[in-house]
Design a protein around this motif. Structure first.
Motif, PDB file in Angstrom:
ATOM      1  N   ASN A   1      -7.816 -17.840 -11.242  1.00 24.20           N
ATOM      2  CA  ASN A   1      -8.671 -18.944 -11.715  1.00 24.20           C
ATOM      3  C   ASN A   1     -10.039 -18.669 -10.584  1.00 24.20           C
ATOM      4  O   ASN A   1     -10.238 -19.355  -9.835  1.00 24.20           O
ATOM      5  CB  ASN A   1      -8.149 -20.375 -11.268  1.00 24.20           C
ATOM      6  N   GLY A   2     -10.556 -17.642 -10.973  1.00 24.33           N
ATOM      7  CA  GLY A   2     -11.796 -17.261 -10.122  1.00 24.33           C
ATOM      8  C   GLY A   2     -12.161 -15.841 -10.004  1.00 24.33           C
ATOM      9  O   GLY A   2     -10.931 -14.867  -9.866  1.00 24.33           O
ATOM     10  N   HIS A   3     -13.581 -15.278 -10.072  1.00 23.68           N
ATOM     11  CA  HIS A   3     -13.706 -13.986 -10.098  1.00 23.68           C
ATOM     12  C   HIS A   3     -13.492 -13.572  -8.847  1.00 23.68           C
ATOM     13  O   HIS A   3     -12.856 -12.085  -8.572  1.00 23.68           O
ATOM     14  CB  HIS A   3     -15.165 -13.550 -10.204  1.00 23.68           C
ATOM     15  N   GLY A   4     -13.597 -14.189  -7.629  1.00 21.46           N
ATOM     16  CA  GLY A   4     -13.351 -13.262  -6.372  1.00 21.46           C
ATOM     17  C   GLY A   4     -11.852 -13.237  -5.884  1.00 21.46           C
ATOM     18  O   GLY A   4     -11.460 -12.225  -5.401  1.00 21.46           O
ATOM     19  N   LEU A   5     -10.845 -14.054  -6.376  1.00 19.87           N
ATOM     20  CA  LEU A   5      -9.457 -13.774  -6.198  1.00 19.87           C
ATOM     21  C   LEU A   5      -9.022 -12.479  -6.988  1.00 19.87           C
ATOM     22  O   LEU A   5      -8.450 -11.688  -6.537  1.00 19.87           O
ATOM     23  CB  LEU A   5      -8.686 -15.079  -6.610  1.00 19.87           C
ATOM     24  N   GLY A   6      -9.535 -12.373  -8.435  1.00 18.28           N
ATOM     25  CA  GLY A   6      -9.166 -11.553  -9.259  1.00 18.28           C
ATOM     26  C   GLY A   6      -9.713 -10.188  -8.671  1.00 18.28           C
ATOM     27  O   GLY A   6      -8.906  -9.140  -8.641  1.00 18.28           O
ATOM     28  N   ARG A   7     -10.928 -10.158  -8.278  1.00 14.82           N
ATOM     29  CA  ARG A   7     -11.348  -8.871  -7.655  1.00 14.82           C
ATOM     30  C   ARG A   7     -10.660  -8.446  -6.678  1.00 14.82           C
ATOM     31  O   ARG A   7     -10.215  -7.095  -6.321  1.00 14.82           O
ATOM     32  CB  ARG A   7     -12.834  -9.007  -7.501  1.00 14.82           C
ATOM     33  N   ILE A   8     -10.333  -9.338  -5.660  1.00 17.60           N
ATOM     34  CA  ILE A   8      -9.544  -8.921  -4.182  1.00 17.60           C
ATOM     35  C   ILE A   8      -8.434  -8.241  -4.844  1.00 17.60           C
ATOM     36  O   ILE A   8      -7.882  -7.203  -4.304  1.00 17.60           O
ATOM     37  CB  ILE A   8      -9.348 -10.016  -3.516  1.00 17.60           C
ATOM     38  N   ALA A   9      -7.574  -9.026  -5.739  1.00 18.20           N
ATOM     39  CA  ALA A   9      -6.297  -8.582  -5.913  1.00 18.20           C
ATOM     40  C   ALA A   9      -6.346  -7.121  -6.890  1.00 18.20           C
ATOM     41  O   ALA A   9      -5.531  -6.081  -6.648  1.00 18.20           O
ATOM     42  CB  ALA A   9      -5.692  -9.464  -7.107  1.00 18.20           C
ATOM     43  N   GLY A  10      -7.350  -7.032  -7.715  1.00 21.55           N
ATOM     44  CA  GLY A  10      -7.577  -5.795  -8.402  1.00 21.55           C
ATOM     45  C   GLY A  10      -7.850  -4.660  -7.501  1.00 21.55           C
ATOM     46  O   GLY A  10      -7.453  -3.392  -7.626  1.00 21.55           O
ATOM     47  N   ASP A  11      -8.884  -4.832  -6.666  1.00 21.24           N
ATOM     48  CA  ASP A  11      -9.248  -3.831  -5.499  1.00 21.24           C
ATOM     49  C   ASP A  11      -7.959  -3.187  -4.577  1.00 21.24           C
ATOM     50  O   ASP A  11      -7.689  -2.241  -4.426  1.00 21.24           O
ATOM     51  CB  ASP A  11     -10.313  -4.593  -4.764  1.00 21.24           C
ATOM     52  N   THR A  12      -7.170  -4.230  -4.270  1.00 28.04           N
ATOM     53  CA  THR A  12      -6.070  -3.980  -3.497  1.00 28.04           C
ATOM     54  C   THR A  12      -5.078  -3.145  -4.278  1.00 28.04           C
ATOM     55  O   THR A  12      -4.637  -2.205  -3.752  1.00 28.04           O
ATOM     56  CB  THR A  12      -5.282  -5.100  -3.089  1.00 28.04           C
ATOM     57  N   LEU A  13      -4.801  -3.329  -5.511  1.00 28.06           N
ATOM     58  CA  LEU A  13      -4.099  -2.587  -6.362  1.00 28.06           C
ATOM     59  C   LEU A  13      -4.620  -1.185  -6.545  1.00 28.06           C
ATOM     60  O   LEU A  13      -3.801  -0.154  -6.586  1.00 28.06           O
ATOM     61  CB  LEU A  13      -3.967  -3.091  -7.661  1.00 28.06           C
ATOM     62  N   LEU A  14      -5.828  -0.969  -6.703  1.00 29.08           N
ATOM     63  CA  LEU A  14      -6.484   0.398  -7.010  1.00 29.08           C
ATOM     64  C   LEU A  14      -6.723   1.246  -5.710  1.00 29.08           C
ATOM     65  O   LEU A  14      -6.196   2.560  -5.647  1.00 29.08           O
ATOM     66  CB  LEU A  14      -7.711   0.086  -7.653  1.00 29.08           C
ATOM     67  N   ARG A  15      -6.945   0.481  -4.790  1.00 27.36           N
ATOM     68  CA  ARG A  15      -6.613   1.109  -3.127  1.00 27.36           C
ATOM     69  C   ARG A  15      -5.360   1.719  -2.982  1.00 27.36           C
ATOM     70  O   ARG A  15      -5.184   2.934  -2.405  1.00 27.36           O
ATOM     71  CB  ARG A  15      -7.304   0.468  -2.317  1.00 27.36           C
ATOM     72  N   SER A  16      -4.360   1.033  -3.408  1.00 29.24           N
ATOM     73  CA  SER A  16      -3.085   1.453  -3.182  1.00 29.24           C
ATOM     74  C   SER A  16      -2.316   2.273  -4.042  1.00 29.24           C
ATOM     75  O   SER A  16      -1.198   2.703  -4.159  1.00 29.24           O
ATOM     76  CB  SER A  16      -2.236   0.210  -2.985  1.00 29.24           C
ATOM     77  N   GLY A  17      -3.124   2.731  -4.875  1.00 28.77           N
ATOM     78  CA  GLY A  17      -2.688   3.965  -6.022  1.00 28.77           C
ATOM     79  C   GLY A  17      -2.045   3.217  -7.248  1.00 28.77           C
ATOM     80  O   GLY A  17      -1.340   3.929  -7.901  1.00 28.77           O
ATOM     81  N   GLY A  18      -2.403   1.987  -7.523  1.00 28.97           N
ATOM     82  CA  GLY A  18      -1.838   1.265  -8.862  1.00 28.97           C
ATOM     83  C   GLY A  18      -2.714   1.426  -9.878  1.00 28.97           C
ATOM     84  O   GLY A  18      -3.807   2.029  -9.963  1.00 28.97           O
ATOM     85  N   GLU A  19      -2.379   0.596 -11.227  1.00 23.44           N
ATOM     86  CA  GLU A  19      -2.909   0.936 -12.525  1.00 23.44           C
ATOM     87  C   GLU A  19      -3.241  -0.274 -12.904  1.00 23.44           C
ATOM     88  O   GLU A  19      -2.195  -1.174 -12.995  1.00 23.44           O
ATOM     89  CB  GLU A  19      -2.237   1.968 -13.340  1.00 23.44           C
ATOM     90  N   LEU A  20      -4.347  -0.465 -13.392  1.00 22.97           N
ATOM     91  CA  LEU A  20      -4.761  -2.024 -14.122  1.00 22.97           C
ATOM     92  C   LEU A  20      -4.512  -1.602 -15.636  1.00 22.97           C
ATOM     93  O   LEU A  20      -5.113  -0.491 -16.102  1.00 22.97           O
ATOM     94  CB  LEU A  20      -6.203  -2.172 -13.782  1.00 22.97           C
ATOM     95  N   GLY A  21      -4.073  -2.570 -16.233  1.00 20.00           N
ATOM     96  CA  GLY A  21      -3.989  -2.461 -17.578  1.00 20.00           C
ATOM     97  C   GLY A  21      -5.306  -2.611 -18.599  1.00 20.00           C
ATOM     98  O   GLY A  21      -6.057  -3.425 -17.858  1.00 20.00           O
ATOM     99  N   SER A  22      -5.402  -2.305 -19.592  1.00 14.87           N
ATOM    100  CA  SER A  22      -6.760  -2.401 -20.194  1.00 14.87           C
ATOM    101  C   SER A  22      -6.268  -3.246 -21.531  1.00 14.87           C
ATOM    102  O   SER A  22      -5.583  -3.100 -22.467  1.00 14.87           O
ATOM    103  CB  SER A  22      -7.297  -1.259 -21.048  1.00 14.87           C
ATOM    104  N   LEU A  23      -6.874  -4.595 -21.416  1.00 15.61           N
ATOM    105  CA  LEU A  23      -6.719  -5.620 -22.721  1.00 15.61           C
ATOM    106  C   LEU A  23      -7.178  -4.786 -24.055  1.00 15.61           C
ATOM    107  O   LEU A  23      -8.122  -4.532 -24.125  1.00 15.61           O
ATOM    108  CB  LEU A  23      -7.374  -6.819 -22.322  1.00 15.61           C
TER     109      LEU A  23
END
Length: 475
Positions: free
Chosen positions: A304-326
């Protein structure tokens, strides 16, 4: 010896607690109380053990008479009395023994070695399996068996816990109980004189009540036996380990590798996931109890907000995770649902005035997207929707979903009720995006390690040429 006669430990029909009348720790009283409170269906008997000789000198021990032959006996006595007790129990038909606390700090190394030899020699003719000495006991909640001194009640569940530390056992059980998480088996190994970690792994690997295994250990003996059991267990179910190695010196000697590196490589090769802190253990217990099998490694984030989503997404990518593409269809559906002209992507930022019903609808849409394998929701306090109502809406959707939903409730007191609702509905709940991402990646690593487990290494590494002179110089 592996699983031979282990059914007398894990599935006894009758249990006896054998103790000295003046046993100082009162361990026997606690065990009997736990056996009764656990609802064990078979006979539970108390047997006294007394030294025959004058002034208590010598090792000849007399057991009180008992009519029922116990499948399992918990011995609470000094180590010098244990061989005689085991011999008498074996002659009457007992095949499983737990040796409780022992005063090892008051014994010399020679005395300990002699006692161990005598115990094994007493057990061998009867094929008695021994857990301990120094074991905190064994619990199989679904069978009402609580042959332990555990200070908290333990609910039935699908996670097995094996430890070499009674303090860590107590901490994990207390935390799990507060989160509504149960166990299939809880076992403290003690000194592993006979039944060791490999034996227990072999048993749990085929135990239908166990879906995942958490192991806490310091050292392993019998490397080949352990690796065989470790690989066998990981083929069937997730295995997570925490290991506390020796404390490193302040100025360590530089070496190519140390013992911890060997354990790290061995556990990875066995298909296990290793964690490093006690906090990670608590997170792992919840994940093992509640995560559904992953179809893939792509994570979609709703916040529920851009800031929280970006923090979670950056954490995932820095740790070697993968975001899905809608997919385009999902994006179009979400634009209509949320009535927004903003460009939607992953992480998906929900409007600041998002209602609980919109949370549920957006989560349902994302879960239906074939490009999503797992979903993380990240919610902070909002004046437009109570966090408890949001949690209820998310849990209703998650309860019928085939994919796992991780939830994150960022804040303080306003988020406590949401966390409680998530836990009550068996939905993964965390208080920061970083924790949620770490647990998700732990599950991903397990998936990767299982693939590694199934691979066969080449007989000779590519581009390898032996340096015979260097090898001879090392020798």
């Amino acid at each position: 010896m592996t699983v031979r006669n282990l059914e007398f430990l894990f599935r006894p029909r009758s249990v006896a607690v054998v103790a000295e009348p003046d046993e100082p720790s009162r361990y026997a009283e606690v065990v009997i109380a736990n056996l009764v409170a656990g609802g064990f269906a078979g006979p539970v008997i108390s047997v006294g053990a007394r030294k025959r000789s004058l002034f208590g000198i010598g090792t000849d021990v007399r057991l009180d008479e008992f009519e029922v032959v116990p499948d399992l006996a918990i011995i609470c006595a000094t180590l010098d009395m244990v061989p005689s007790i085991i011999k008498q129990l074996g002659a009457r038909g007992t095949r499983g023994v737990i040796v409780g606390p022992w005063l090892w700090h008051r014994m010399s190394s020679n005395e300990i070695a002699a006692a161990r030899k005598a115990i094994l020699e007493a057990a061998r003719p009867y094929l008695i399996r021994i857990l301990g000495p120094g074991s905190g006991g064994l619990v199989v909640p679904a069978r009402g068996l609580n042959a332990s001194a555990a200070p908290v009640s333990i609910m039935p569940g699908k996670v097995a816990l094996i430890t070499q530390s009674t303090a860590i056992t107590a901490a994990v059980l207390d935390r799990a109980g507060s989160r509504g998480i149960g166990f299939s088996t809880v076992l403290h190994l003690g000194a592993s004189m006979d039944v060791d970690l490999a034996d227990v792994l072999d048993w749990l690997a085929v135990d239908r009540d166990t879906q995942s295994i958490l192991v806490q250990f310091d050292e392993i003996s019998g490397g080949r036996k352990f690796m065989s059991a470790a690989r066998g267990a990981a083929r069937n179910k997730p295995v997570v380990a925490i290991r506390g190695g020796p404390v490193k010196p302040r100025h360590p000697v530089t070496t190519p590798f140390n013992a911890d590196d060997v354990y790290e490589a061995a556990l990875q090769r066995a298909g296990w996931v290793r964690i490093d802190t006690l906090g990670d253990v608590f997170e792992a217990i919840e994940a093992m109890a509640r995560v559904r099998p992953l179809r893939g490694e792509r994570l979609t984030i709703l916040a529920n907000g851009h800031g929280l989503g970006r923090i979670a997404g950056d954490t995932l990518l820095r740790s070697g995770g993968e975001l899905g593409s809608l997919s385009r269809d999902t994006v179009k559906h979400l634009e209509e649902l949320l009535q927004t002209r903003s460009s939607l992507s992953n992480p998906l930022a929900l409007p600041s005035d998002v209602r609980p019903s919109h949370w549920a609808a957006a989560l349902s849409a994302v879960l239906a997207d074939s490009n999503t394998d797992t979903v993380l929701t990240v919610c902070s306090p909002s004046p437009f929707a109570a966090s408890a109502d949001v949690a209820t809406a998310i849990c209703e959707v998650s309860g019928t979903a085939e994919r796992s939903v991780f939830t994150c409730w960022v804040g303080g007191a306003a988020m406590l009720e949401a966390q409680r609702i998530a836990a009550a509905n068996a939905v993964l709940s965390h208080d920061s995006p970083e924790k949620a991402i770490a647990v998700f990646l732990g599950v991903v690593n397990y998936r990767r390690n299982r693939r590694l487990l199934q691979q066969m290494p080449p007989s000779l590494a590519e581009s390898f040429s032996p340096d015979v002179d260097a090898a001879r110089s090392v020798l």
